[in-house]
Design an enzyme around this catalytic site. Structure first.
Site, PDB file in Angstrom:
ATOM      1  N   ASP A  60       1.001  -1.464   0.112  1.00  0.00           N
ATOM      2  CA  ASP A  60      -0.261  -0.128  -0.353  1.00  0.00           C
ATOM      3  C   ASP A  60       1.586   1.302   0.009  1.00  0.00           C
ATOM      4  OD1 ASP A  60      -2.024  -1.442   0.041  1.00  0.00           O
ATOM      5  OD2 ASP A  60      -3.044  -1.014   2.108  1.00  0.00           O
ATOM      6  N   ASP A  61       0.380   2.692  -0.685  1.00  0.00           N
ATOM      7  CA  ASP A  61       1.195   3.862  -0.182  1.00  0.00           C
ATOM      8  C   ASP A  61       1.994   3.599  -1.222  1.00  0.00           C
ATOM      9  OD1 ASP A  61      -1.340   3.917   2.000  1.00  0.00           O
ATOM     10  OD2 ASP A  61       0.137   3.509   2.947  1.00  0.00           O
TER      11      ASP A  61
ATOM     12  N   HIS B 183      -7.702   4.192   1.096  1.00  0.00           N
ATOM     13  CA  HIS B 183      -6.612   4.177   2.188  1.00  0.00           C
ATOM     14  C   HIS B 183      -6.927   4.451   4.124  1.00  0.00           C
ATOM     15  CE1 HIS B 183      -3.156   5.973   4.034  1.00  0.00           C
ATOM     16  NE2 HIS B 183      -3.005   7.833   3.930  1.00  0.00           N
TER      17      HIS B 183
END
Length: 314
Positions: free
Chosen positions: A13-14, A134
């Site tokens: 992620d991110d 998110h």
């Protein structure tokens, strides 16, 4: 009974958060330690991340962001329910508080999600193979309905439903964190009906809440996978209802492992408009990276016939 074969989507992620997170995620992918990434399109290094994904053929989806930084949609950057007086999103908990008070415009949520999908397409040249939220905002009440509608509108087939089989047995988690994760799970359960009604799919099992940061180790990942397989049955209460097209009755169990590897962010570089947060600057990012790349873990996958793959391979 022999352990079933597994298709494991290890999602970093991110992606795009900062150059050091990007470099760490790419290093993990090239080492065969992650198989999929989720891009924050409103982050400071999103363009660099997109170029890296194209260069290295990294399977990539959209990490839709409604809680950190600045909206992509220009007209929502002022006089919008999505932002505070400084023009930034309300934050992980602030977003939830505004939503609970009934002060969040779902029409504005939809506009922002559409803008993020369009920007993803501009950066990558194709639609995301999957789309999640998110800080898990996509499973929240009302937001989940808009999220499902946008997925359906663009034909994005996969999302994330964060219900983790072993969460309730993890008494070692700090109470505030355990309470937050428990609420995320409740929201995820409730969202599954909405996603299913729109024909959206997700893996049979989700992992990641109990193996984040300092809690990640080769043994904790092995344990989480083992508990998930022991608990998972198509008709059991732990099997989140979903579309039957994800797996055949004789097919492998599909699992997503959410991870956040990287090299700690430089305090002066990164973020989504407000600089990198403590999560991204933490040494836990590199700890995750090193654990995921540990030869013992990669050998475990091979030994147990666990095939790393991307959402597009399900």
């Amino acid at each position: 009974m022999p352990q079933p074969k597994i298709k494991l989507v290890v999602t970093g992620d991110d992606f795009g958060y900062c150059p050091r997170r990007n470099r760490g995620i790419v290093d993990c992918f090239l080492a065969g330690a992650i198989s999929n990434v989720s891009l924050l399109v409103n982050s400071s290094s999103a363009k660099d991340a997109a170029e890296l994904a194209i260069r290295h053929c990294i399977p990539i989806g959209l990490h839709a962001n409604l809680s950190e930084g600045v909206p992509v949609c220009q007209k929502l950057r002022r006089d919008s329910t999505l932002v505070n007086d400084n023009g930034f999103f309300h934050g992980k908990m602030g977003f939830r508080k505004v939503l609970q008070k009934g002060l969040l415009s779902m029409a504005e949520v939809e506009l922002e999600l559409q803008a993020q999908v369009k920007l993803f397409c501009d950066l990558l040249g194709h639609l995301p193979s999957h789309m999640d939220g998110h800080q898990h905002v996509h499973v929240l009440p009302e937001v989940r309905d808009v999220f499902a509608r946008v997925l359906s509108e663009y034909g994005i087939p996969f999302t994330r439903v964060p219900v983790e089989p072993s969460l309730q047995s993890c008494s070692w988690l700090p109470l505030p964190l355990h309470e937050f994760y428990t609420q995320v799970e409740k929201d995820a359960w409730d969202s599954s009906t909405v996603f299913r009604a729109h024909g959206i799919r997700w893996p049979d099992v989700y992992l990641g809440l109990t193996t984040m940061g300092e809690n990640m180790s080769v043994s904790s990942i092995k344990r989480a996978i083992g508990k998930a397989l022991a608990a998972w049955q198509p008709k059991s209460p732990l099997a989140v209802p979903q579309c039957d097209t994800v797996r055949g009755t004789q097919g492998p169990v599909t699992v997503e492992l959410m991870v956040h590897p990287g090299y700690p962010s430089d305090p002066q570089q990164g973020g989504c408009g407000q600089g990198p947060d403590s999560f991204s600057q933490s040494a836990e990012r590199q700890h995750e990276l090193e654990t995921l790349m540990d030869p013992q873990l990669l050998a475990f996958y091979k030994q147990e016939q666990i095939q790393l793959c991307a959402f597009k391979d399900l």
